[in-house]
Design a protein around this motif. Structure first.
Motif, mmCIF file in Angstrom:
data_model
loop_
_atom_site.group_PDB
_atom_site.id
_atom_site.type_symbol
_atom_site.label_atom_id
_atom_site.label_comp_id
_atom_site.label_asym_id
_atom_site.label_seq_id
_atom_site.Cartn_x
_atom_site.Cartn_y
_atom_site.Cartn_z
ATOM 1 N N ALA A 37 0.814 -1.217 0.000
ATOM 2 C CA ALA A 37 0.000 0.000 0.000
ATOM 3 C C ALA A 37 0.849 1.270 0.000
ATOM 4 O O ALA A 37 1.930 1.309 0.582
ATOM 5 N N VAL A 38 0.343 2.302 -0.668
ATOM 6 C CA VAL A 38 1.010 3.602 -0.632
ATOM 7 C C VAL A 38 0.635 4.260 0.685
ATOM 8 O O VAL A 38 -0.536 4.515 0.939
ATOM 9 N N THR A 39 1.628 4.512 1.524
ATOM 10 C CA THR A 39 1.341 5.018 2.861
ATOM 11 C C THR A 39 2.491 5.896 3.330
ATOM 12 O O THR A 39 3.590 5.852 2.762
ATOM 13 N N THR A 40 2.208 6.689 4.361
ATOM 14 C CA THR A 40 3.237 7.596 4.870
ATOM 15 C C THR A 40 4.221 6.891 5.809
ATOM 16 O O THR A 40 5.231 7.473 6.190
ATOM 17 N N ILE A 41 3.890 5.660 6.197
ATOM 18 C CA ILE A 41 4.834 4.892 7.018
ATOM 19 C C ILE A 41 4.432 3.416 7.039
ATOM 20 O O ILE A 41 3.251 3.088 7.116
ATOM 21 N N THR A 42 5.422 2.548 6.950
ATOM 22 C CA THR A 42 5.138 1.126 7.107
ATOM 23 C C THR A 42 5.792 0.571 8.370
ATOM 24 O O THR A 42 5.179 -0.198 9.092
ATOM 25 N N SER A 43 7.025 0.969 8.639
ATOM 26 C CA SER A 43 7.648 0.478 9.869
ATOM 27 C C SER A 43 8.349 1.624 10.586
ATOM 28 O O SER A 43 8.797 2.588 9.959
ATOM 29 N N PRO A 44 8.403 1.549 11.913
ATOM 30 C CA PRO A 44 8.931 2.674 12.690
ATOM 31 C C PRO A 44 10.426 2.889 12.458
ATOM 32 O O PRO A 44 11.154 1.939 12.198
ATOM 33 N N ASP A 45 10.867 4.131 12.560
ATOM 34 C CA ASP A 45 12.291 4.451 12.425
ATOM 35 C C ASP A 45 13.039 4.280 13.735
ATOM 36 O O ASP A 45 14.256 4.188 13.741
ATOM 37 N N SER A 46 12.304 4.323 14.850
ATOM 38 C CA SER A 46 12.953 4.245 16.160
ATOM 39 C C SER A 46 12.379 3.072 16.954
ATOM 40 O O SER A 46 11.175 2.819 16.921
ATOM 41 N N ARG A 47 13.269 2.417 17.693
ATOM 42 C CA ARG A 47 12.806 1.304 18.533
ATOM 43 C C ARG A 47 11.957 1.805 19.704
ATOM 44 O O ARG A 47 11.338 1.026 20.414
ATOM 45 N N LEU A 48 11.919 3.123 19.916
ATOM 46 C CA LEU A 48 11.135 3.678 21.028
ATOM 47 C C LEU A 48 9.668 3.864 20.661
ATOM 48 O O LEU A 48 8.846 4.186 21.516
#
Ligand SMILES: [Zn+2]
Length: 358
Positions: free
Chosen positions: A14-25
């Motif tokens: 899917a076209v989305t603004t985020i798929t996975s987090p950039d930070s482990r927090l």
């Protein structure tokens, strides 16, 4: 820690603004609607490293959950990259490599963080868990993106070029926050600590009848020179022959050994005293660390003001003295009515800050 994904995203295509987090927090990933980012050919436009050079601190008036829903649903197209709620839980809404529309021209080179519980009119808005969670996230961002952890690169929305927004305003404690950013996040002995002494930490009761209670003037866009730190404070007409201990006294106990910077805050008002006497006594063993006293022009705006892009004059803490103190040392601060100058002496708030690594 687990991750929650809204709407089953994470299934890549899917076209989305985020798929996975950039930070482990990050605790939760909720994509902002596509209208909230710069796009190219219908998909979010990717910015290259090292174009990210700044972090912008915002505060959110209203609930994080509701606003996240609006950013997600596209009712609001100005999302940040991250939202931190008042308990310190972090939601990411836009991947760092995309341009979120949170701050105007600085969108090109910055990552935006919104903080729940924000307001302009009292420092009580900003909880300890909010400062800690935000500082941990920004340390992580700065390390990954190679952004210097200084005030030139970590800015408030009110400091962004061309902005008219006043967040996070003068009650956001930049000194404490920057100390938390400089900390490594691990070494307990270097952890910054903050003790605020105000109306709620008074030592002398009852005060003499010469002291009157003042109330903080309404705050519009962050505290200006005339706003007190605490909701209530004391003032008294100065008298050259008053006893020195006709004073408002604050008392606190030092929570860790090290260097502590004492700062003061009072509302700068017309007719305030130009030579108010402040005495500080500690129970430290070293005579050099045991006392300090000074007189201050409480009518001088310049001592406690700074200017930002959006705010002409924002109230700040004024450094008074630096002590080297030990855990358990008592500190007593008094603001005396005795003064050779005319005008009202004001007793509002003091801050003791252990900056750790700074
Ligand atoms: Zn903002």
């Amino acid at each position: 820690m687990y991750l929650r994904y809204a709407h089953g995203l994470g299934r890549a295509a899917a076209v989305t603004t985020i798929t996975s987090p950039d930070s482990r927090l990050v605790k939760q990933v909720t994509p902002a609607a596509l209208c909230g980012v710069w796009r190219s050919g219908g998909a979010p436009k990717v910015r290259g490293w090292p174009s990210i050079t700044h972090v912008v601190i915002h505060t959110l008036i209203g609930s994080a959950a509701t606003t996240i829903r609006h950013w997600h649903g596209g009712q609001n197209c100005l999302p940040p990259h991250y939202v931190i709620d008042k308990n310190g839980e972090i939601t990411q809404m836009v991947a760092e490599r995309y341009y979120a529309q949170h701050v105007g021209t600085a969108n090109t080179y910055s990552i935006g963080i919104e903080h729940e519980g924000g307001c302009y009119n009292t420092p009580a808005c900003f909880s300890e868990s909010l400062y800690q969670a935000s500082a941990a996230l920004v340390r992580d961002i700065c390390e990954r993106q190679k952004i210097p952890k200084d005030r030139a690169h970590i800015i408030g929305h009110d400091e962004a070029p061309g902005t008219g927004h006043g967040d996070p305003g003068g009650y956001w404690d930049w000194d404490y926050y920057m100390a938390l950013l400089q900390w490594d996040g691990r070494t307990a002995s270097l952890k910054p600590q903050r003790i605020v002494l105000d109306y709620n930490s008074l030592f002398t009761f009852p005060l003499t009848a010469n002291w009157n209670e003042g109330v903080r003037l309404p705050v519009k866009w962050g505290p200006g020179h005339e706003q007190s730190y605490a909701a209530k404070y004391y003032y008294a007409e100065a008298d050259p022959v008053a006893k020195e201990d006709d004073a408002v006294e604050y008392s606190g106990a030092i929570t860790d050994s090290g260097q502590w910077i004492l700062s003061a805050w009072w509302p700068v008002l017309r007719g305030s005293n130009t030579a108010a006497l402040i005495n500080v006594a500690t129970t430290n063993r070293d005579p050099a660390q045991r006392s300090f006293s000074g007189t201050y022009d409480q009518s001088a705006r310049g001592l406690m003001a700074r200017q930002t892009a959006a705010l002409y004059s924002t109230h700040t803490w004024m450094p008074v003295h630096t002590f080297t103190l030990n855990t358990g040392d008592g500190v007593r601060i008094s603001v005396s009515r005795r003064s050779s100058a005319r005008g009202r002496v004001i007793a509002d708030a003091f801050r003791l800050l252990k900056t750790g690594s700074l």
